[in-house]
Design a protein around this motif. Structure first.
Motif, short mmCIF file in Angstrom:
data_model
loop_
_atom_site.label_atom_id
_atom_site.label_comp_id
_atom_site.label_asym_id
_atom_site.label_seq_id
_atom_site.Cartn_x
_atom_site.Cartn_y
_atom_site.Cartn_z
N VAL A 2 0.81 -1.22 0.00
CA VAL A 2 0.00 0.00 0.00
C VAL A 2 0.85 1.27 0.00
O VAL A 2 0.32 2.37 -0.20
N MET A 3 2.14 1.13 0.22
CA MET A 3 2.97 2.32 0.45
C MET A 3 2.93 3.34 -0.69
O MET A 3 2.74 4.54 -0.43
N PRO A 4 3.11 2.96 -1.96
CA PRO A 4 3.12 3.98 -3.02
C PRO A 4 1.85 4.84 -3.04
O PRO A 4 1.93 6.05 -3.28
N GLY A 5 0.69 4.24 -2.78
CA GLY A 5 -0.55 5.01 -2.78
C GLY A 5 -0.57 6.09 -1.72
O GLY A 5 -1.18 7.15 -1.91
N HIS A 6 0.11 5.85 -0.63
CA HIS A 6 0.16 6.84 0.45
C HIS A 6 1.09 8.00 0.12
O HIS A 6 1.06 9.02 0.80
N PHE A 7 1.92 7.83 -0.89
CA PHE A 7 2.86 8.89 -1.28
C PHE A 7 2.39 9.65 -2.52
O PHE A 7 3.15 10.43 -3.09
N ASP A 8 1.14 9.43 -2.95
CA ASP A 8 0.66 10.11 -4.15
C ASP A 8 0.77 11.62 -4.04
O ASP A 8 1.05 12.31 -5.03
N ASP A 9 0.51 12.16 -2.86
CA ASP A 9 0.56 13.62 -2.69
C ASP A 9 1.91 14.08 -2.14
O ASP A 9 2.07 15.24 -1.76
#
Length: 477
Positions: free
Chosen positions: A205-212
């Motif tokens: 899930v990590m990349p999705g949390h770095f979208d912003d």
């Protein structure tokens, strides 16, 4: 300058902040609940909680100390897992390349085209000479310094001096042995297992949390490599929890509330990732009765080089956090042209530290935009390298600044003796005081009881790391 007199030095005095024997906390909310209770904006990434509860099976100390387990780690972790080898700005131009060494293994990472990277075993097909050394290299071909065997940036063999003496050797069909290579967030990953699942699977899930908070839009402003006399696992475990802040980082307690730290774990058969969030300008529970919101704000501003708040500002924690976030956003806008004024206080001032197995720590937000990685050093279970980067956002429309030169800090050297490390050097030194003693303490432990006792919440990320390590190694004891 201050409307409350205080002695800043006492907060770096470990005897001053020593907890009273028997002190405990009741109803201490973790980070998300603290924000909600205070009426502050809760970012979506904070509200998206991990629910994995790792098994309570702590890893025995023998796996940190006994050299016989090192080959197993090489075969089952470093030859099979996705791992960070470098960042894209380390090799910005076509033909730039660096070596990535992990334990006794070595790999060569090259910018093969303007937009793609390739990675190979760092070994010439002729007589195994390393093709890339300890300093970055560049060129339109990869040539062995020993006998000049030459390879294209795609790894294919292009020239062999006295080719007639190698019957059957077909130029263009033989080449360097490849490993998988992929990029996320400007971080270049490799995996020697050519049959391994894609990088995205291992990041969960990590990349999705770095979208912003896109990591590809950052560059390395500071880069440190510290040699440490510890096992790589116990090194990284020191950064998986905030439980140690009480006695390890006393100077930070008035401005970072470790007792409100939130921990989250996500796990599936391919990914083991976790997160820690600690609020800033919230005095730690251990000193909250000694530190007013105004004092916390003054210490924060002094530490971060922000303007001291005007008279009467910062009477509440909420006001102090908003003031500090506002000033950080204003500084970014003035210095870089990046406008963070619409971002949450959480994004601008708090610590959001992520971890992806086996050893990578990216950080979200501007509060502490750091990046950690741990790798074993050679074949010894007693030595590792901790790499620290400070990642700054690239100004819009501006060329990407060059990657900072690496500051190497030896085993017996301190970070504070290297001015380029800034405050990171002091914080690192505080951690090192414990880390090497932990390794010595493991050797001193009674063999009959040589494993840790881990907290269910404060040290859940260490429990999760142990679970992922045991799974990867196939440990049954």
């Amino acid at each position: 300058m201050n409307d409350i007199p205080f002695d800043m030095t006492k907060y770096g005095n470990k005897s001053y902040v020593r907890a009273s024997h028997g002190t405990q906390f009741k109803d201490m909310p973790d980070y998300e609940l603290y924000l909600r209770n205070s009426g502050e904006e809760v970012p979506d990434t904070v509200a998206d909680r991990g629910t994995h509860q790792p098994t309570n099976r702590p890893l025995a100390y023998k796996y940190y100390l006994d050299a016989k387990y090192v080959p197993d780690e090489v075969e089952k972790i470093w030859k099979r897992c996705w791992q960070v080898a470098c960042r894209a700005e380390d090799i910005p131009n076509l033909g730039d390349r660096v070596a990535y060494d992990v334990g006794s293994l070595s790999f060569l990472i090259v910018r093969a085209t303007e937009t793609t990277f390739k990675a190979f075993w760092n070994s010439c097909r002729h007589r195994a000479r390393r093709l890339c050394g300890d300093t970055p290299e560049s060129g339109d071909m990869i040539q062995c310094p020993f006998h000049a065997w030459s390879y294209g940036l795609d790894g294919k063999l292009t020239w062999v001096p006295r080719e007639e003496e190698f019957p059957g050797l077909q130029i263009g069909t033989v080449g360097l042995r490849p490993v998988q290579c992929d990029v996320w967030g400007g971080n270049v990953f490799i995996n020697p297992d050519m049959g391994a699942a894609p990088l995205a699977d291992s990041l969960g899930v990590m990349p999705g949390h770095f979208d912003d908070c896109p990591q590809e839009d950052r560059y390395t402003a500071v880069r440190i490599k510290k040699k440490v006399k510890i096992n790589w696992k116990s090194g990284l475990e020191a950064f998986l929890e905030g439980y140690h802040v009480l006695t390890t980082h006393p100077s930070g307690m008035p401005i970072f509330g470790s007792t409100y730290t939130q921990t989250d774990c996500w796990d599936d058969p391919k990914a083991a990732v976790s997160r820690l969030i600690t609020p800033a300008l919230v005095p730690d529970g251990w000193v909250k009765d000694e530190v007013t919101p105004r004092l916390s704000l003054e210490l924060f501003c002094n530490t971060y080089g922000l303007p001291m708040p005007p008279e009467g500002v910062g009477a509440s924690t909420a006001e102090g956090r908003s003031y500090a976030a506002e000033k950080i956003a204003e500084r970014y806008l003035a210095q870089t042209g990046i406008d963070f004024r619409d971002r949450s206080n959480s994004y601008l001032v708090d610590m959001h530290q992520w971890f992806a197995f086996p050893s990578f720590f990216p950080w979200w937000g501007e509060g502490l935009p750091w990046w950690y990685n741990f790798t074993p050093l050679g074949d010894s279970p007693d030595e590792c390298v901790m790499e620290i980067r400070f990642l700054q956002a690239v100004p819009p429309g501006a060329p990407r600044p060059p990657c900072a030169e690496t500051t190497w800090i030896g085993f017996d050297q301190q970070g504070r003796d290297f001015p380029e490390t800034g405050q990171v050097g002091y914080i690192m030194d505080e951690d090192m005081e414990n880390m090497e003693e932990v390794h010595k303490g493991m050797k001193a432990a009674d063999p009959a009881m040589a494993r840790p006792m881990l907290a269910t919440k404060q040290e859940i990320r260490i429990r999760h790391f142990h679970e992922a390590y045991i799974r990867a190694m196939g440990i049954n004891d």
